[in-house]
Structure formats: C-alpha cells, structure tokens
Design a protein around this motif. Sequence first.
Motif, mmCIF file in Angstrom:
data_model
loop_
_atom_site.group_PDB
_atom_site.id
_atom_site.type_symbol
_atom_site.label_atom_id
_atom_site.label_comp_id
_atom_site.label_asym_id
_atom_site.label_seq_id
_atom_site.Cartn_x
_atom_site.Cartn_y
_atom_site.Cartn_z
ATOM 1 N N ILE A 83 -3.129 5.437 -9.714
ATOM 2 C CA ILE A 83 -2.555 4.398 -10.572
ATOM 3 C C ILE A 83 -1.868 3.366 -9.682
ATOM 4 O O ILE A 83 -1.061 3.727 -8.838
ATOM 5 C CB ILE A 83 -1.513 5.022 -11.543
ATOM 6 N N PRO A 84 -2.162 2.069 -9.855
ATOM 7 C CA PRO A 84 -1.523 1.065 -9.000
ATOM 8 C C PRO A 84 -0.009 1.060 -9.174
ATOM 9 O O PRO A 84 0.490 1.243 -10.285
ATOM 10 C CB PRO A 84 -2.107 -0.260 -9.509
ATOM 11 N N GLY A 85 0.688 0.887 -8.044
ATOM 12 C CA GLY A 85 2.127 0.693 -8.108
ATOM 13 C C GLY A 85 2.957 1.960 -8.080
ATOM 14 O O GLY A 85 4.179 1.888 -8.159
ATOM 15 N N ARG A 86 2.299 3.122 -7.974
ATOM 16 C CA ARG A 86 3.095 4.355 -7.865
ATOM 17 C C ARG A 86 3.461 4.593 -6.401
ATOM 18 O O ARG A 86 2.786 4.107 -5.500
ATOM 19 C CB ARG A 86 2.326 5.557 -8.411
ATOM 20 N N ILE A 126 -7.710 1.244 -7.178
ATOM 21 C CA ILE A 126 -7.933 0.022 -6.409
ATOM 22 C C ILE A 126 -7.992 0.347 -4.924
ATOM 23 O O ILE A 126 -8.531 -0.426 -4.161
ATOM 24 C CB ILE A 126 -6.837 -1.026 -6.680
#
Lengths: 139, 218
Positions: B88-91, B159
């Motif tokens: 998950i992006p941003g973790r 990503i």
Amino acid sequence: MAEDVVQDALLTVHRVRHTYQPGRPVAPWIAAIVTRRSIDAARKRGRIGRQEVFNEVADETFADPRANKLLEADASRTLAQMAGGLSRGQREAIELVKLKEMSLAEASEFSGQSIASLKVNIHRAMKKLRFSLPKEPPE
Amino acid sequence: MTASPIDKIINELASDVRPVRPLRAPALRALLAIAAIGLAAAFAIVVLGDVSGLRNRYAGREALLALETLAMLSTGVLAIVAAFVVSIPGRSKRWIAAPIPFFALWLLLSGLGCYDDLVRRGGVGWELGESIHCLRFIAATSAVFGPLLIWRLARAKPINPLPVALLGGLGIAATSVFVLQFFHPFAVTFIDLAVHLVAIMIVVGVVGLVNRGALAPA
C-alpha cells in the motif's frame, strides 16, 4: 520532465485508488506515489541518456534561421492559393463556422447568409479545397 | 443552476461510475491469506505429517525446539504481513525490517541445535544425501502457496513491487520450512541448515525475479 511525472502520478493515483483507505490521511499516500513516479522518471532518463544523444539544433538545415522557414513559407503560399479559389461567400462560411467554430445560427446572424446557404457554401468550399490540395510529391 | 460545459461533462461521466471498493486493511488481508495457507498446511500435516518423529528428534530439547519453530513461524507470518503492508503506498518502510530479528533468532537457534547435535553424535550427518529432499520439499511447498500469496498481493497493484515480492518470497519460504519441520525425520545438521537457507534464497530469488510480471504494478 516535471510535467511527465505529474501526469504519471495522476494516472497512478487513478489506478491504485482502491488502495487508499478512507479515514487515513491522504497526503502520505499521494506523496509515496509521487516519490515513486519521480524515481521511475529519473531512472528512465538515466537509461535513455546513456544510449541516446540529444541535439537540439539537429533539425536546422542551414545556418541562416530564415532559410529554415522555407517549408513554412511554402505551406502558407499553398494555403493562400487554395483559399483564393473560393468565392467570397464560401470563404466567409468556412472562416466563421470551421475556423472560428461558430454555430450555424451565430454565423448566419453575423454574416447575413441564411443557414441553408451557409451549409451549401461550406459543403462546396470543402469539396473545392479537397480537390485543390496539391498532390504529394512522390518520395 | 447554470452548469458550465466542463461541469456538464464531469456530471455525465460520473453518472454511471461505480463507487470504488477500497481494499481492506493490509493486516486483515494478510491474516486471511495466512489463515488459508495455515489451513492447507494443517491438513497436510495431520494427514501426511510425522509428528512423533518431531517429538523424538527433540526429546529433551523441547524448549529449544519450541523457540526455534516459533522463530521461523514468526519470520514467515511477519514477512507476509509486511508484504501486504508495504504494497500500500505511503505505509512505513520500517515494515521491511520486521521479519529480520526473527530470521536471525531462527538461524541462531537452529545453529545451536546443530552444534548440540554434532557434539552428541559426532561427525554423523555431514553428507548431503537426505538434504536434497528438504530442498525439493521447500521448493514444492513454496510453489503451491506462492501463487496464492502473489495473487492476493497483486490486488494492491504495488507501485514499488520489488520489496513486496522479496518479503512475500521470504514469507512463503519461511512458512515452507516451518511446515517441513513436521516432515523431517532426522535432526537438523549444519548441512541441512545450509540447504534450507539455499532453498529460501532460491524461493526469494525466483519471486524477486518475477516481481514485475506477477504483481502487475500500476
């Protein structure tokens, strides 16, 4: 390059929109996507830069900048010739409806031609222009 | 209301858009995947496993066995959870390091067990012979559970797929070694441990190599 990254990041945001969890802060999520896309762009540029040479003036044939405008001059001469073959009404109709993108009603009010004659004029002008297009010289 | 053309276009485009169904929390998705793998593994162990062999092998060393097995299980579980989280992006990227302490603990305890065994039995067990079965077992188990895990991980279209793939590979390999414990008729020797490590590296390497193709990154 920055514009490319923005485009890419926007597309990615769209593609992975299901990974955003409602209720969590959105900034880290977007920041991670933008960071990743920036890294991708930098890598891509590095890869391409190692193999290709960019030469901004490669398109210029002659040292005199005006000499490079030959093609441009040629095109405008052709266009002028083509437009010269049209009648006044036809030229007006093309100009208002096709170039200035007015609606038929607006063009009719502006020019005084009826809508029907505008249509006829546009049709005939298009036909004439198509036939007066100079033949491409064989390669 | 006088809608501008752009507003009109947006409204038209949005009129038949279905709402996005967000992924569930990564920890929950990880637990579901682990539960599926666990059920299959438990079934295989009950039907085919050699639990008494396990007991004999560690007779008198139960604490060591328990700790070692727990360490490898924790490695697998944490690596799988971390793979889901970093997809998950941003973790936080710190999740990547989560399984490492348990991996180290496992190697340490396993090494201690090997040493203990070596002292007790002398130089027996330095041959490669049996270990090749372990390699095959770990590869086969990973080949069964790997695609399942990758399929679940690919839902997030990570990503940055490489860490996700490597963590997933480690998780699968460690889980496979954990399952192997119930099929292992003899005590772990240093050769065994090395073979297990090689098998883990092979699995992680393979998953790492296919990361882009299999995880369908955005």
